[in-house]
Design an enzyme around this catalytic site. Structure first.
Site, PDB file in Angstrom:
ATOM      1  N   LYS B  97       0.800  -1.228   0.000  1.00  0.00           N
ATOM      2  CA  LYS B  97       0.000   0.000   0.000  1.00  0.00           C
ATOM      3  C   LYS B  97       0.837   1.284   0.000  1.00  0.00           C
ATOM      4  O   LYS B  97       0.429   2.301  -0.558  1.00  0.00           O
ATOM      5  CB  LYS B  97      -0.958   0.003   1.205  1.00  0.00           C
ATOM      6  CG  LYS B  97      -2.036  -1.086   1.152  1.00  0.00           C
ATOM      7  CD  LYS B  97      -3.022  -0.867   0.023  1.00  0.00           C
ATOM      8  CE  LYS B  97      -4.196  -1.831   0.083  1.00  0.00           C
ATOM      9  NZ  LYS B  97      -5.090  -1.688  -1.088  1.00  0.00           N
ATOM     10  N   GLU B 119      -9.791   5.762   3.231  1.00  0.00           N
ATOM     11  CA  GLU B 119     -10.584   4.674   3.795  1.00  0.00           C
ATOM     12  C   GLU B 119      -9.631   3.528   4.063  1.00  0.00           C
ATOM     13  O   GLU B 119      -8.553   3.463   3.474  1.00  0.00           O
ATOM     14  CB  GLU B 119     -11.661   4.238   2.801  1.00  0.00           C
ATOM     15  CG  GLU B 119     -11.197   3.199   1.763  1.00  0.00           C
ATOM     16  CD  GLU B 119     -10.120   3.715   0.796  1.00  0.00           C
ATOM     17  OE1 GLU B 119     -10.019   4.944   0.642  1.00  0.00           O
ATOM     18  OE2 GLU B 119      -9.379   2.888   0.217  1.00  0.00           O
ATOM     19  N   SER B 386       1.682  -9.761  -1.043  1.00  0.00           N
ATOM     20  CA  SER B 386       1.316  -8.343  -0.927  1.00  0.00           C
ATOM     21  C   SER B 386       1.478  -7.745   0.462  1.00  0.00           C
ATOM     22  O   SER B 386       1.666  -6.541   0.591  1.00  0.00           O
ATOM     23  CB  SER B 386      -0.116  -8.148  -1.408  1.00  0.00           C
ATOM     24  OG  SER B 386      -0.988  -9.009  -0.716  1.00  0.00           O
TER      25      SER B 386
END
Lengths: 266, 402
Positions: B97, B119, B386
């Site tokens: 991210k 969010e 990830s």
């Protein structure tokens, strides 16, 4: 000419302005919605916006969101709402306009939605999450069926976009008073009257103002510059009281409140 | 080379369309900000000093390039193709991210905006946004569903330590979808001074393109590392798909290499019944949600359905529009992996390689293990690892009654 066009052309001739309440279909139930629309039209409201409940309404504040959730919790369906409108539209003088998310219109099918809304007696629709560049196909279908597709202009809309929007909107232009979501506000932006005046120079379409309008003072301030005023959350908040009071009492209270706004409209 | 001609990397178009998918279905209030964002993004892409600043942050702050690691013992256990892990879990903040949040934080400042909202579902994007904001001194508000606050508590505490305000969302299913709704509503009122850093390849144009491009560093590095380590491209690449940002970033640089199989894994949850899973590409249909036209879980009226996944980051009823495009063109194969299989893969990777994957990532690990077992030892499969699973340890313990 849609019934919305006829309304504003008549009002213009009479030098009068429109008061346009917004109600959520199915809150607390569809019978109540039908009764309320009939009574508000009878009181003299000029047009009624009927909100089709949606699960993810990003332009709406907590009051309308909660009303949508209450209606959806009771499993109100689009088919049942259109049935209710069919029974109501024939009996009221105020044109009915559905406020509906594009998610719902798309899923139902664009042609089918317009045809079914028209068959139910609706005079137009507002699709608050369909900006002008995505609206071409729906606009064409609405034009063919003579339904108004009312588009929105906001304080963040550039002059170039405004030009594009006024060229494609039909029925009236919905001017959003604030940068924000729906909901009552004590103070409206000081530049609002001026913004509407500037918009007036760009279009012959009637201009109706919505978002935040809730008091007779707001109505007295804005009626002179607008062709119509939309009142939503202030009504929907009162309807929410149906959870703890009798529906008849709530209906009377809403009627008294709307009568006050109508009186302020002059 | 069997170049796939139906899907192209030359998307989206000016209107934000990936084939039929994407676009911009938002209130008029937001369109000016989206236009501004598209303009500034384009200028930033052409601005060498902006790119140099982002590259420096990726290298020296995030720790890029992330390793491409040969998972020897996992490979042995599966008994087939060689499995490599693209280690996004080794990034600063523990997931992919941060690649996107740093880019968007720089864009925020370039646009002269002074506040950031975001969010988060699993909390990884929330932590990555809070981190980027702390790094640049930007005030940050993160919207997070109450249910996700409960199941991802360590990340909530981290966000607060980083100076972000975490606002609990109590509407709807109290998960990622509702957090996006609340962030959008905040943005409706604050759009003139605030940038909304969306964490996935979802939302209105240009967000799906921007997030994909910033995450594409994953796939670009993977290609180079494959050349360096095995002298060729891999045979297959596997990634989990919720909104789909790690998968989009991993797949995009491979889209024009038609001989590389691309496999996306959705959250199969508890079963194939509506409400039991979060797999719109497997079980949903095209519709509109959160400003974009893409596959979505909806009822017949267009109301968004409730979804379920054991992993908060995949617990979302929609998916990025480019994934819908890749599904429609057949370029990427999508399937679903259920909760139980993902949890088993979580254990397997921990015990064979000493790597705790995020529950989201575990879905991709499970699918890759299954695939590897059916392929020869000459073949190479890369998993986009990830994120790390530390955030999930307490929730896994709770699920097992520990």
């Amino acid at each position: 000419m849609s019934a919305v066009d006829e309304l504003f052309s008549r009002l213009k001739g009479e030098g009068r302005k429109a008061l346009m309440p917004f109600v959520v279909a199915g809150d607390p139930d569809l019978d109540f919605t039908a009764r309320l629309i009939a009574s508000l039209s009878g009181l003299g409201c000029h047009l009624c916006e009927v909100g089709i409940p949606y699960s993810d309404p990003i332009a709406d504040g907590p009051v309308i969101q909660a009303a949508y959730s209450r209606a959806l919790d009771k499993h109100v369906t689009l088919a049942a709402i259109l049935d209710m409108l069919r029974g109501t539209a024939a009996e009221v003088s105020a044109p009915l306009v559905t406020m509906v998310s594009y998610a719902i219109v798309y899923r139902h099918g664009l042609e089918a939605y317009v045809a079914d809304a028209k068959a139910a007696g609706a005079a137009g629709l507002i699709v608050p999450d369909l900006p002008v560049e995505e609206s071409g196909r729906l606009a064409k279908i609405c034009a063919a069926e003579d339904l108004s597709l009312i588009q929105l202009v906001t304080p963040t809309t550039s002059p170039e976009r405004t030009k594009q929007i006024v060229e494609t909107s039909t029925g009236f232009l919905y001017y959003v008073s604030v940068v924000g979501i729906t909901g009552e506000r004590n103070e409206l932006p000081p530049e609002l009257v001026e913004n509407v005046g500037r918009l007036r120079e760009q279009t012959e379409l009637p201009i109706c103002i919505g978002f935040g309008i809730s008091t007779p003072e707001h109505v007295r301030l804005l009626a002179p510059v607008a062709d119509g005023l939309i009142v939503g959350s202030a009504i929907v908040r009162q309807i929410a009281e149906c959870e703890s009071r009798s529906a008849d009492e709530v209906q009377q209270q809403v009627e008294a409140y709307v009568a006050e706004l109508l009186a302020a409209l002059g | 080379m069997s170049l796939d001609t139906s899907a192209t990397s030359q998307v989206p178009n000016e209107a934000g369309r990936f084939g039929d998918f994407g676009g911009r279905y938002v209130p008029e209030t937001l369109t000016a900000a989206l236009d501004q964002l598209a303009r500034e993004y384009e200028a930033a892409q052409a601005d060498e000093s902006f790119q140099a600043q982002l590259d420096d942050l990726w290298r020296n702050y995030v720790g890029r390039p992330s390793p491409l690691y040969f998972a020897d013992r996992l490979t042995q256990q599966c008994g087939g193709a060689r499995i490599y892990l693209k280690r996004e879990d080794t990034n600063h903040t523990g997931a992919h991210k941060i690649n996107n949040t740093l880019g968007q934080a720089l864009l925020t400042m370039r646009m002269g905006k002074q506040r950031v909202i975001a969010e988060t579902g699993a909390g990884q994007h929330g932590v990555a946004t809070a981190t980027a904001c702390a790094r640049f001194g930007l005030p940050c508000v993160v919207y997070m569903g109450e249910e996700d606050i409960r199941r991802q508590a360590p990340n909530v505490f981290s966000m607060k330590l980083l100076g972000a305000e975490v606002r609990p969302v109590t509407s709807g299913s109290r998960t990622l979808r509702d957090a996006i709704n609340e962030a959008m509503r905040d943005w409706m009122s604050s759009v003139e001074t605030t940038h909304y850093i969306i964490g996935s390849v979802v939302g209105p144009h240009p967000f799906p393109m921007i997030v994909r491009d910033y995450q594409s560093v994953i796939g670009r590095e993977t290609k180079q590392q494959c050349f360096d380590q095995i002298g060729r491209l891999p045979d297959a690449v596997v990634a989990c798909v919720g909104g789909g940002s790690n998968a989009a970033g991993m797949f995009y640089p491979f889209v024009d290499h038609g001989d590389v199989e691309l496999i996306g894994v959705e959250a199969g949850g508890l079963g194939s019944q509506i409400g039991q899973h979060a797999s719109p590409l497997s079980y949903g249909q095209p519709g509109v949600l959160h400003g974009s036209f893409s596959y979505v879980m909806q009822d017949e009226d267009g109301q968004t359905s409730d979804v379920h996944s054991v992993s908060a980051g995949l617990d979302y009823p929609g998916v990025g529009p480019e994934h819908s495009y890749w599904k429609a063109t057949g370029r990427v194969k999508y399937s679903a992996c259920d909760d139980e299989t993902a949890l088993a893969a979580f254990d397997t990777l921990a015990r064979t390689e000493g790597i705790l994957p995020a529950l989201e990532t575990s879905h991709a690990v499970a699918k890759a293990m299954e695939l590897a077992a059916t392929r020869s030892a000459d073949e190479v499969i890369v998993i986009c690892l990830s994120g790390r699973g530390d955030k999930d340890a307490a929730e896994v313990a709770r699920l097992r009654g520990v």
